[in-house]
Design a protein around this motif. Structure first.
Motif, PDB file in Angstrom:
ATOM      1  N   GLY A 151       0.819  -1.210   0.000  1.00 24.94           N
ATOM      2  CA  GLY A 151       0.000   0.000   0.000  1.00 24.94           C
ATOM      3  C   GLY A 151       0.850   1.256   0.000  1.00 24.94           C
ATOM      4  N   LYS A 152       1.937   1.214   0.734  1.00 27.02           N
ATOM      5  CA  LYS A 152       2.860   2.352   0.779  1.00 27.02           C
ATOM      6  C   LYS A 152       3.525   2.564  -0.577  1.00 27.02           C
ATOM      7  CE  LYS A 152       6.837   4.017   3.484  1.00 27.02           C
ATOM      8  NZ  LYS A 152       7.768   3.663   4.576  1.00 27.02           N
ATOM      9  N   LEU A 153       3.849   1.474  -1.259  1.00 29.05           N
ATOM     10  CA  LEU A 153       4.477   1.586  -2.576  1.00 29.05           C
ATOM     11  C   LEU A 153       3.471   2.095  -3.607  1.00 29.05           C
ATOM     12  CD1 LEU A 153       6.883   1.243  -4.405  1.00 29.05           C
ATOM     13  CD2 LEU A 153       6.394  -1.210  -4.561  1.00 29.05           C
ATOM     14  N   VAL A 154       2.218   1.673  -3.522  1.00 27.80           N
ATOM     15  CA  VAL A 154       1.170   2.196  -4.409  1.00 27.80           C
ATOM     16  C   VAL A 154       1.035   3.701  -4.227  1.00 27.80           C
ATOM     17  CG1 VAL A 154      -1.314   2.228  -4.859  1.00 27.80           C
ATOM     18  CG2 VAL A 154      -0.127   0.047  -4.573  1.00 27.80           C
ATOM     19  N   THR A 155       1.059   4.155  -2.988  1.00 31.35           N
ATOM     20  CA  THR A 155       0.975   5.591  -2.722  1.00 31.35           C
ATOM     21  C   THR A 155       2.131   6.337  -3.369  1.00 31.35           C
ATOM     22  OG1 THR A 155      -0.186   5.228  -0.622  1.00 31.35           O
ATOM     23  CG2 THR A 155       0.943   7.336  -0.898  1.00 31.35           C
ATOM     24  N   GLN A 156       3.324   5.762  -3.303  1.00 34.00           N
ATOM     25  CA  GLN A 156       4.494   6.407  -3.907  1.00 34.00           C
ATOM     26  C   GLN A 156       4.346   6.485  -5.422  1.00 34.00           C
ATOM     27  OE1 GLN A 156       8.312   5.405  -2.208  1.00 34.00           O
ATOM     28  NE2 GLN A 156       9.280   5.384  -4.218  1.00 34.00           N
ATOM     29  N   VAL A 157       3.856   5.418  -6.039  1.00 31.75           N
ATOM     30  CA  VAL A 157       3.644   5.427  -7.495  1.00 31.75           C
ATOM     31  C   VAL A 157       2.654   6.518  -7.874  1.00 31.75           C
ATOM     32  CG1 VAL A 157       2.660   4.116  -9.422  1.00 31.75           C
ATOM     33  CG2 VAL A 157       4.242   3.006  -7.832  1.00 31.75           C
ATOM     34  N   ARG A 158       1.557   6.595  -7.149  1.00 33.28           N
ATOM     35  CA  ARG A 158       0.539   7.593  -7.480  1.00 33.28           C
ATOM     36  C   ARG A 158       1.041   9.015  -7.249  1.00 33.28           C
ATOM     37  NH1 ARG A 158      -4.901   7.376  -4.928  1.00 33.28           N
ATOM     38  NH2 ARG A 158      -5.213   9.006  -6.478  1.00 33.28           N
ATOM     39  N   GLN A 159       1.784   9.217  -6.181  1.00 35.89           N
ATOM     40  CA  GLN A 159       2.311  10.555  -5.912  1.00 35.89           C
ATOM     41  C   GLN A 159       3.261  11.007  -7.012  1.00 35.89           C
ATOM     42  OE1 GLN A 159       3.976  10.086  -1.977  1.00 35.89           O
ATOM     43  NE2 GLN A 159       2.095  10.751  -0.961  1.00 35.89           N
ATOM     44  N   ARG A 160       4.120  10.107  -7.455  1.00 42.25           N
ATOM     45  CA  ARG A 160       5.066  10.452  -8.517  1.00 42.25           C
ATOM     46  C   ARG A 160       4.329  10.732  -9.826  1.00 42.25           C
ATOM     47  NH1 ARG A 160      10.527   8.329  -8.185  1.00 42.25           N
ATOM     48  NH2 ARG A 160      10.280   7.415 -10.259  1.00 42.25           N
ATOM     49  N   ALA A 161       3.311   9.930 -10.111  1.00 37.67           N
ATOM     50  CA  ALA A 161       2.535  10.134 -11.332  1.00 37.67           C
ATOM     51  C   ALA A 161       1.785  11.462 -11.277  1.00 37.67           C
ATOM     52  CB  ALA A 161       1.557   8.982 -11.529  1.00 37.67           C
ATOM     53  N   ARG A 162       1.182  11.742 -10.146  1.00 36.92           N
ATOM     54  CA  ARG A 162       0.418  12.981 -10.008  1.00 36.92           C
ATOM     55  C   ARG A 162       1.319  14.197 -10.136  1.00 36.92           C
ATOM     56  NH1 ARG A 162      -1.043  16.594  -6.021  1.00 36.92           N
ATOM     57  NH2 ARG A 162      -3.156  17.486  -6.217  1.00 36.92           N
ATOM     58  N   GLN A 163       2.506  14.118  -9.528  1.00 38.31           N
ATOM     59  CA  GLN A 163       3.405  15.266  -9.579  1.00 38.31           C
ATOM     60  C   GLN A 163       3.859  15.541 -11.009  1.00 38.31           C
ATOM     61  OE1 GLN A 163       4.148  17.344  -6.865  1.00 38.31           O
ATOM     62  NE2 GLN A 163       4.756  18.569  -8.635  1.00 38.31           N
ATOM     63  N   GLN A 164       4.181  14.497 -11.751  1.00 32.59           N
ATOM     64  CA  GLN A 164       4.604  14.708 -13.140  1.00 32.59           C
ATOM     65  C   GLN A 164       3.447  15.246 -13.973  1.00 32.59           C
ATOM     66  OE1 GLN A 164       6.350  11.344 -15.160  1.00 32.59           O
ATOM     67  NE2 GLN A 164       6.586  12.454 -17.084  1.00 32.59           N
ATOM     68  N   ALA A 165       2.244  14.748 -13.723  1.00 30.39           N
ATOM     69  CA  ALA A 165       1.079  15.234 -14.471  1.00 30.39           C
ATOM     70  C   ALA A 165       0.849  16.721 -14.212  1.00 30.39           C
ATOM     71  CB  ALA A 165      -0.159  14.431 -14.091  1.00 30.39           C
ATOM     72  N   LEU A 166       1.013  17.136 -12.969  1.00 29.57           N
ATOM     73  CA  LEU A 166       0.848  18.555 -12.644  1.00 29.57           C
ATOM     74  C   LEU A 166       1.961  19.386 -13.260  1.00 29.57           C
ATOM     75  CD1 LEU A 166      -0.223  18.301  -8.890  1.00 29.57           C
ATOM     76  CD2 LEU A 166      -1.672  18.961 -10.813  1.00 29.57           C
ATOM     77  N   ASP A 167       3.189  18.896 -13.192  1.00 25.30           N
ATOM     78  CA  ASP A 167       4.323  19.644 -13.741  1.00 25.30           C
ATOM     79  C   ASP A 167       4.191  19.842 -15.246  1.00 25.30           C
ATOM     80  OD1 ASP A 167       5.386  19.749 -11.209  1.00 25.30           O
ATOM     81  OD2 ASP A 167       6.828  18.125 -11.526  1.00 25.30           O
ATOM     82  N   GLU A 168       3.676  18.828 -15.930  1.00 29.18           N
ATOM     83  CA  GLU A 168       3.590  18.878 -17.388  1.00 29.18           C
ATOM     84  C   GLU A 168       2.196  19.258 -17.883  1.00 29.18           C
ATOM     85  OE1 GLU A 168       4.967  15.114 -18.821  1.00 29.18           O
ATOM     86  OE2 GLU A 168       6.985  15.373 -17.986  1.00 29.18           O
ATOM     87  N   GLN A 169       1.309  19.602 -16.931  1.00 26.41           N
ATOM     88  CA  GLN A 169      -0.056  20.031 -17.245  1.00 26.41           C
ATOM     89  C   GLN A 169      -0.790  18.989 -18.094  1.00 26.41           C
ATOM     90  OE1 GLN A 169       0.372  23.985 -18.957  1.00 26.41           O
ATOM     91  NE2 GLN A 169       0.490  24.920 -16.931  1.00 26.41           N
ATOM     92  N   ARG A 170      -0.656  17.757 -17.695  1.00 24.51           N
ATOM     93  CA  ARG A 170      -1.398  16.697 -18.369  1.00 24.51           C
ATOM     94  C   ARG A 170      -2.811  16.623 -17.805  1.00 24.51           C
ATOM     95  NH1 ARG A 170       1.758  13.278 -21.598  1.00 24.51           N
ATOM     96  NH2 ARG A 170       3.961  13.865 -21.536  1.00 24.51           N
ATOM     97  N   GLN A 171      -3.742  16.211 -18.645  1.00 28.34           N
ATOM     98  CA  GLN A 171      -5.151  16.335 -18.290  1.00 28.34           C
ATOM     99  C   GLN A 171      -5.693  15.129 -17.529  1.00 28.34           C
ATOM    100  OE1 GLN A 171      -7.442  17.581 -21.639  1.00 28.34           O
ATOM    101  NE2 GLN A 171      -9.348  17.827 -20.493  1.00 28.34           N
ATOM    102  N   VAL A 172      -5.176  13.933 -17.833  1.00 26.18           N
ATOM    103  CA  VAL A 172      -5.742  12.715 -17.260  1.00 26.18           C
ATOM    104  C   VAL A 172      -4.626  11.763 -16.843  1.00 26.18           C
ATOM    105  CG1 VAL A 172      -7.119  10.647 -17.732  1.00 26.18           C
ATOM    106  CG2 VAL A 172      -7.896  12.862 -18.587  1.00 26.18           C
ATOM    107  N   VAL A 173      -4.775  11.178 -15.652  1.00 25.27           N
ATOM    108  CA  VAL A 173      -3.922  10.081 -15.196  1.00 25.27           C
ATOM    109  C   VAL A 173      -4.784   8.823 -15.147  1.00 25.27           C
ATOM    110  CG1 VAL A 173      -2.494   9.162 -13.338  1.00 25.27           C
ATOM    111  CG2 VAL A 173      -2.467  11.607 -13.828  1.00 25.27           C
ATOM    112  N   ILE A 174      -4.373   7.795 -15.889  1.00 25.77           N
ATOM    113  CA  ILE A 174      -5.092   6.520 -15.902  1.00 25.77           C
ATOM    114  C   ILE A 174      -4.306   5.535 -15.055  1.00 25.77           C
ATOM    115  CG2 ILE A 174      -6.021   4.666 -17.317  1.00 25.77           C
ATOM    116  CD1 ILE A 174      -6.134   6.590 -19.659  1.00 25.77           C
ATOM    117  N   VAL A 175      -4.952   5.011 -14.022  1.00 21.68           N
ATOM    118  CA  VAL A 175      -4.285   4.138 -13.051  1.00 21.68           C
ATOM    119  C   VAL A 175      -4.826   2.717 -13.186  1.00 21.68           C
ATOM    120  CG1 VAL A 175      -3.790   3.729 -10.613  1.00 21.68           C
ATOM    121  CG2 VAL A 175      -4.036   6.079 -11.459  1.00 21.68           C
TER     122      VAL A 175
END
Length: 300
Positions: A151-175
């Motif tokens: 569960g902790k590793l899933v959180t890390q994956v999602r946090q990294r994905a979300r941060q990159q999406a925000l940095d690059e102004q991407r519209q959708v993250v598919i998990v």
């Protein structure tokens, strides 16, 4: 930026096939270069088998601690073994050693040791990776066999994905989410904007869908349902639709049983790319067209 997490109450329902198809379809439309992908099934990550990613960086994942005995100061009294409830401390030829697999990290032996010869050490139990794939950036991870804290590793994956999406102004993250309803699912669904639950018309599929819906609803995440292999047991598919309708949950798609899906997996491609005119591909295209408006209209 919106996050769509694809879940199911059990393994083998087709989450990864749906995720791969969505990634392909999104890359062909107005969301091209605007999506980011994450594989949150860290215990058995396999989305990369279809997306053929190129790794850009890998970081070790550390979670949990195990006890380690300092042989230089240990007096071999055996006090540590007497308090270990997990049978992790073993005597061999008059010396005590700790089995790192059996050790639960409770640290009882640390407090019991009269010579302070036992310490807790953090473990490297997996890795977290960032890659480029044919459909966009991919964040994924692997937990080592027998390890916990997924569960902790899933959180890390999602946090990294979300941060990159925000940095690059991407519209959708598919998990691509994990199966079941445990800690990894909770880590994958909490904070998502929309959950798509993939189920199948079997007794276990219907039962586990109900449990998964309860989990998603507990976290206040809007849910949609699609039925995979819907034509295998039509009565079960109708039961799922009736259950969802009674709860006000839209059933947004029926995917027929189609051997083309298996062929596409063997070829390492999304079925919608492998054979766009296949029955499953047509159903997945229609499903994506129905899911996208729900996702874009979901409150942030």
């Amino acid at each position: 930026m919106k996050q769509l997490v694809i879940l199911s109450g059990k393994g083998g329902t087709g989450k990864t096939s749906v995720t791969a198809a969505f990634a392909h379809l999104a890359s062909q439309g107005p969301l091209a270069d605007r999506i980011l992908l994450a594989d949150a099934d860290v215990d058995a990550a396999n989305l990369e088998l279809v997306l053929q990613p190129r790794r850009l960086d890998t970081q070790p994942f550390r979670g949990g601690q195990v006890a380690v005995i300092n042989e230089d100061t240990c007096v071999h009294c055996g006090d540590c073994e007497s308090v270990c409830r997990f049978d992790a401390i073993i005597e061999t030829d008059g010396r005590w050693t700790i089995d790192p697999i059996a050790c639960d990290g409770c640290a009882a032996c640390v407090y019991q040791c009269p010579t302070d010869s036992i310490a807790m050490q953090e473990q490297t139990v997996g890795e977290c990776a960032r890659s480029d794939s044919r459909y966009g950036p991919l964040h994924h991870a692997h937990l080592s066999p027998g390890q916990e804290n997924s569960g902790k590793l899933v959180t890390q994956v999602r946090q990294r994905a979300r941060q990159q999406a925000l940095d690059e102004q991407r519209q959708v993250v598919i998990v691509d989410g994990p199966p079941g309803i445990g800690c990894p699912v909770i880590a994958a669904v909490s904070g998502a904007d929309l959950a798509l639950l993939v189920t199948e018309p079997t007794v276990s599929g219907i039962h586990d869908l109900r449990r998964a819906l309860q989990t998603v609803q507990h976290f206040g995440v809007p849910a949609l349902v699609c039925i995979n292999k819907a034509d295998v047991y039509p009565a079960g598919a109708r039961e799922i639709e009736a259950d969802c309708a009674a709860q006000g949950i839209p059933t947004v798609g029926r995917i027929p049983f189609d051997l083309t899906v298996a062929s596409a997996m063997v070829a390492g491609e999304a079925v919608t790319l492998y054979r766009p005119d296949a029955p499953a591909s047509l159903a997945l295209s229609a499903l994506w067209a129905r899911v996208l408006p729900f996702l874009l209209e979901a409150p942030a």
